[in-house]
Design an enzyme around this catalytic site. Structure first.
Site, PDB file in Angstrom:
ATOM      1  N   GLN A   1       0.817  -1.220   0.000  1.00  0.00           N
ATOM      2  CA  GLN A   1       0.000   0.000   0.000  1.00  0.00           C
ATOM      3  C   GLN A   1       0.849   1.268   0.000  1.00  0.00           C
ATOM      4  O   GLN A   1       0.385   2.315  -0.439  1.00  0.00           O
ATOM      5  CB  GLN A   1      -0.937   0.018   1.227  1.00  0.00           C
ATOM      6  CG  GLN A   1      -1.950  -1.090   1.251  1.00  0.00           C
ATOM      7  CD  GLN A   1      -2.980  -0.995   0.115  1.00  0.00           C
ATOM      8  OE1 GLN A   1      -3.261   0.071  -0.401  1.00  0.00           O
ATOM      9  NE2 GLN A   1      -3.532  -2.129  -0.284  1.00  0.00           N
TER      10      GLN A   1
ATOM     11  N   LYS B   1      -1.309  -2.523  -7.914  1.00  0.00           N
ATOM     12  CA  LYS B   1      -1.763  -1.413  -7.049  1.00  0.00           C
ATOM     13  C   LYS B   1      -1.076  -0.104  -7.453  1.00  0.00           C
ATOM     14  O   LYS B   1      -1.254   0.929  -6.835  1.00  0.00           O
ATOM     15  CB  LYS B   1      -1.474  -1.735  -5.585  1.00  0.00           C
ATOM     16  CG  LYS B   1      -2.300  -2.928  -5.076  1.00  0.00           C
ATOM     17  CD  LYS B   1      -2.030  -3.196  -3.622  1.00  0.00           C
ATOM     18  CE  LYS B   1      -2.498  -4.560  -3.163  1.00  0.00           C
ATOM     19  NZ  LYS B   1      -3.935  -4.674  -2.975  1.00  0.00           N
TER      20      LYS B   1
HETATM   21  N1  PLP Z   1      -0.126  -6.648   1.745  1.00  0.00           N
HETATM   22  C1  PLP Z   1      -1.004  -5.628   1.731  1.00  0.00           C
HETATM   23  C2  PLP Z   1      -0.855  -4.519   2.714  1.00  0.00           C
HETATM   24  C3  PLP Z   1      -2.038  -5.588   0.791  1.00  0.00           C
HETATM   25  O1  PLP Z   1      -2.896  -4.570   0.785  1.00  0.00           O
HETATM   26  C4  PLP Z   1      -2.142  -6.656  -0.138  1.00  0.00           C
HETATM   27  C5  PLP Z   1      -3.254  -6.686  -1.099  1.00  0.00           C
HETATM   28  O2  PLP Z   1      -4.307  -6.134  -0.871  1.00  0.00           O
HETATM   29  C6  PLP Z   1      -1.191  -7.676  -0.091  1.00  0.00           C
HETATM   30  C7  PLP Z   1      -0.220  -7.647   0.872  1.00  0.00           C
HETATM   31  C8  PLP Z   1      -1.245  -8.818  -1.046  1.00  0.00           C
HETATM   32  O3  PLP Z   1      -0.975  -8.360  -2.349  1.00  0.00           O
HETATM   33  P1  PLP Z   1      -1.159  -9.321  -3.605  1.00  0.00           P
HETATM   34  O4  PLP Z   1      -2.530  -9.900  -3.480  1.00  0.00           O
HETATM   35  O5  PLP Z   1      -1.004  -8.399  -4.780  1.00  0.00           O
HETATM   36  O6  PLP Z   1      -0.111 -10.361  -3.530  1.00  0.00           O
END
Ligand code: PLP
Length: 407
Positions: free
Chosen positions: A203, A226
């Site tokens: 984030q 993101k």
């Molecule tokens: N960590 C945080 C703070 C997140 O907001 C997210 C996804 O929302 C993730 C990890 C996991 O990311 P990803 O699903 O792209 O691997």
């Protein structure tokens, strides 16, 4: 500088549509951001003109695809100010980046009784891999508590550090609450005890300027989707000496120097951690997303989003029955809330009926929701292409919804 948001919006085709008969208001940016036309074009452009496997061809297309792929690595290095390109590893996402480190660094270096420290506001992807590791190694997972505002309790964090702390893995910015954690201080404190520090930047990288050398973290993970980039692509940054000390994650092509049935020698970093054909098209397109961010400027993006946060926070706090969840002093543009006497999912569905997209539920942070005694929240998260008039639409919609139970 105030941004020309109309011009920015023009670059995002998905924003120009109606949902349930109303213009789409997309406030689910913490889950994934929308993609500018340049990123969409870069994906199809690769398949139209350059499609080829990388790193091992003698022909022109392979050479071109390899160059573009490695150009993205260099752009990511710049984006987070790593020392060298080889400290950047491409993965499937933040989740895979964390799993990679837990199952290589963690498996090699953790022993019985060692401690892994995480916070109570972690995303499940920064809990479960460490839990699995601790179970396997008979290590102990320790949790830094969070106060009622949704901030890490710093004194408690310091008390949890000891010579047993081998890894501190902490979320830089909370996806559920928007809290910005004091990671610079936390990294320094953990280093005094000799711990390695992993930052979950899923984030933070889209909102804050990140300098891994200045922060001095050992690892940083984030996801391209993101950051206006494609899905299915993540980044793992690691300090050279730490990455070199780790065994490979997966075996296969590309990660080797030489293979015989008696013995295999492994490639140098970063290729040691990139077994098999990678996500070439999306890696190449991600550079375009980073160009998009660079052209607008990180601080201009942050100023615009901060302005939206202030505007929405003050408008929504007037709504009868509006209960904010997470009111940290230092926050990015995420507002989590509930409406008194209403289930967050119902609120989300009613907002969708007016064209407004928000996320509802536990946001993959069930322990944090338990800390607040909640099943979930409604979460609105803003991005560079959002406007005050969209916030006004949501103010009107939430006010109507809240009135159902809050006369
Ligand atoms: N960590 C945080 C703070 C997140 O907001 C997210 C996804 O929302 C993730 C990890 C996991 O990311 P990803 O699903 O792209 O691997």
């Amino acid at each position: 500088m105030s941004l020309n948001v109309d011009k920015i919006r023009d670059q995002f085709p998905v924003l120009h549509q109606e949902v349930n008969g109303r213009p789409l208001v997309y406030f689910d940016n913490a889950a994934t951001t929308q993609k500018p036309q340049s990123v969409i074009d870069a994906i199809s452009g690769y398949y139209k003109l350059d499609n080829s496997n990388i790193h091992r061809g003698a022909h022109t297309l392979a050479d071109r695809a390899t160059r573009y792929f490695e150009d993205t690595r260099a752009a990511v290095k710049e984006f987070i100010n790593a020392r060298e390109d080889s400290e950047i590893i491409f993965t499937k996402g933040t989740t895979e980046s964390i799993n990679l480190v837990a199952s290589t660094y963690g498996r090699k270096f953790l022993t019985k009784g060692d401690e892994v420290l995480i916070s109570a506001m972690e995303h499940h992807s920064n809990i479960v891999p460490w839990q699995m590791l601790c179970e396997e190694k008979e290590a102990v997972l320790k949790i830094i508590p969070v106060n009622d505002q949704g901030e890490i309790i710093y004194d408690e964090f310091e008390k949890l550090l000891s010579e047993k702390t081998k890894i501190l893995s902490v979320i830089h910015v909370s996806n559920a609450l928007g809290t910005i954690n004091p990671v610079r201080e936390m990294i320094q404190a953990a280093k005094k005890w000799g711990a390695k520090v992993f930052l979950d930047g899923a984030q933070s990288t889209s909102h804050l300027t990140i300098d891994v050398q200045e922060l001095d973290c050992d690892f940083l993970a984030f996801s391209a989707h993101k950051l206006y980039g494609p899905t299915g692509l993540g980044i793992l940054y690691g300090k050279r000496e730490v990455l070199e000390s780790m065994p490979p994650y997966q075996g296969g092509g590309e990660m080797i120097k030489e293979v015989s049935f008696e013995k295999t020698t492994y490639n140098d970093i970063p290729f040691k951690f990139e077994a098999g054909t990678p996500n070439i098209a999306d890696v190449i397109a991600f550079k375009t997303a980073l160009d998009f961010i660079r052209e607008i400027g990180k601080s201009n993006i942050k100023n615009h989003e901060d302005e939206l946060l202030r505007y929405a926070s003050s408008s929504w706090s007037e709504i009868k029955g509006f209960i904010p969840v997470g009111i940290a002093k230092d926050k990015i543009s995420v507002i989590s809330f509930n409406i008194r006497e209403m289930h967050p999912f119902d609120v989300g569905v009613m907002l969708d009926a007016t064209g407004i997209a928000v996320r509802t539920g536990h946001h993959c942070t069930q322990p944090l929701m338990q800390r607040f005694g909640l099943e979930g929240t409604v979460r609105a998260s803003f991005s560079v292409y959002n406007t005050k008039s969209e916030i006004d639409q949501m103010t009107e919609a939430v006010s109507k919804i809240a009135k159902i139970k809050n006369k």
